[in-house]
Design a protein around this motif. Structure first.
Motif, PDB file in Angstrom:
ATOM      1  N   LYS A  36       0.832  -1.210   0.000  1.00 50.00           N
ATOM      2  CA  LYS A  36       0.000   0.000   0.000  1.00 50.00           C
ATOM      3  C   LYS A  36       0.861   1.253   0.000  1.00 50.00           C
ATOM      4  O   LYS A  36       0.562   2.236  -0.688  1.00 50.00           O
ATOM      5  N   ALA A  37       1.961   1.232   0.774  1.00 47.70           N
ATOM      6  CA  ALA A  37       2.849   2.396   0.836  1.00 47.70           C
ATOM      7  C   ALA A  37       3.532   2.638  -0.511  1.00 47.70           C
ATOM      8  O   ALA A  37       3.610   3.779  -0.987  1.00 47.70           O
ATOM      9  N   ASN A  39       2.494   1.626  -3.471  1.00 49.30           N
ATOM     10  CA  ASN A  39       1.463   2.030  -4.425  1.00 49.30           C
ATOM     11  C   ASN A  39       1.098   3.502  -4.224  1.00 49.30           C
ATOM     12  O   ASN A  39       0.936   4.253  -5.187  1.00 49.30           O
ATOM     13  N   TYR A  40       0.978   3.923  -2.965  1.00 44.55           N
ATOM     14  CA  TYR A  40       0.671   5.326  -2.667  1.00 44.55           C
ATOM     15  C   TYR A  40       1.774   6.236  -3.199  1.00 44.55           C
ATOM     16  O   TYR A  40       1.505   7.269  -3.812  1.00 44.55           O
ATOM     17  N   LEU A  41       3.031   5.843  -2.973  1.00 40.70           N
ATOM     18  CA  LEU A  41       4.164   6.625  -3.468  1.00 40.70           C
ATOM     19  C   LEU A  41       4.127   6.727  -4.986  1.00 40.70           C
ATOM     20  O   LEU A  41       4.288   7.813  -5.543  1.00 40.70           O
ATOM     21  N   ASN A  43       1.583   6.415  -7.007  1.00 44.19           N
ATOM     22  CA  ASN A  43       0.431   7.180  -7.489  1.00 44.19           C
ATOM     23  C   ASN A  43       0.524   8.668  -7.189  1.00 44.19           C
ATOM     24  O   ASN A  43      -0.131   9.466  -7.850  1.00 44.19           O
ATOM     25  N   ASN A  44       1.305   9.052  -6.187  1.00 40.93           N
ATOM     26  CA  ASN A  44       1.370  10.457  -5.775  1.00 40.93           C
ATOM     27  C   ASN A  44       2.737  11.094  -6.004  1.00 40.93           C
ATOM     28  O   ASN A  44       3.026  12.142  -5.441  1.00 40.93           O
TER      29      ASN A  44
END
Length: 141
Positions: A36-37, A39-41, A43-44
């Motif tokens: 999740k971390a 993927n968040y990185l 995507n952002n």
């Protein structure tokens, strides 16, 4: 002779962190905390780049969080906020209170000053003179 090598990265060329996020996005389980971390990185990443380039932006919103904390804690105890009109009135009062604090006013002194003079205000200038940023912090009692 010493020479300086200047490396110019093309906008489409991913940087090392972007490549790492891209590789790890498929190497870890998406449902795991690390997945999740990553993927968040991934995507952002562009937002993070904008944040770093605009160095004046704060890293968090702690001042805003601290400002609303007393109201969040007490909201269930305040019965007058049960209606839309009560909520609107609360928001207006909170806005005035926090604006006074930000402008360095002693809250009680400024509220007393403004509320005593409010009934006598006749013009826009009279009302504007009562705003927290137009009053001196050391108003007489």
């Amino acid at each position: 002779m010493n020479s300086v090598l200047l490396v110019v990265r093309e906008p489409t060329d991913p940087g090392p962190v972007e490549r790492l996020a891209g590789k790890n996005a498929t190497a870890v389980t998406p449902q795991s905390a690390l997945g999740k971390a990553v993927n968040y990185l991934a995507n952002n990443w562009s937002r993070l780049e904008h944040y770093v380039e605009a160095g004046f932006l704060p890293i968090d919103n702690n001042p805003a969080e601290r400002a609303i904390k007393p109201f969040v804690i007490g909201r269930k105890a305040w019965l007058f906020s049960d209606t839309p009109k009560g909520s609107t009135a609360s928001a207006q009062v909170y806005s005035l209170v926090e604006t006074a604090k930000v402008n360095g006013q002693d809250l009680y002194t400024w509220l007393r000053h403004a509320l005593e003079r409010l009934p006598h205000a006749q013009s826009v200038e009279d009302y504007e003179a009562l705003l927290p940023w137009n009053c001196s912090p050391e108003m007489p009692r």
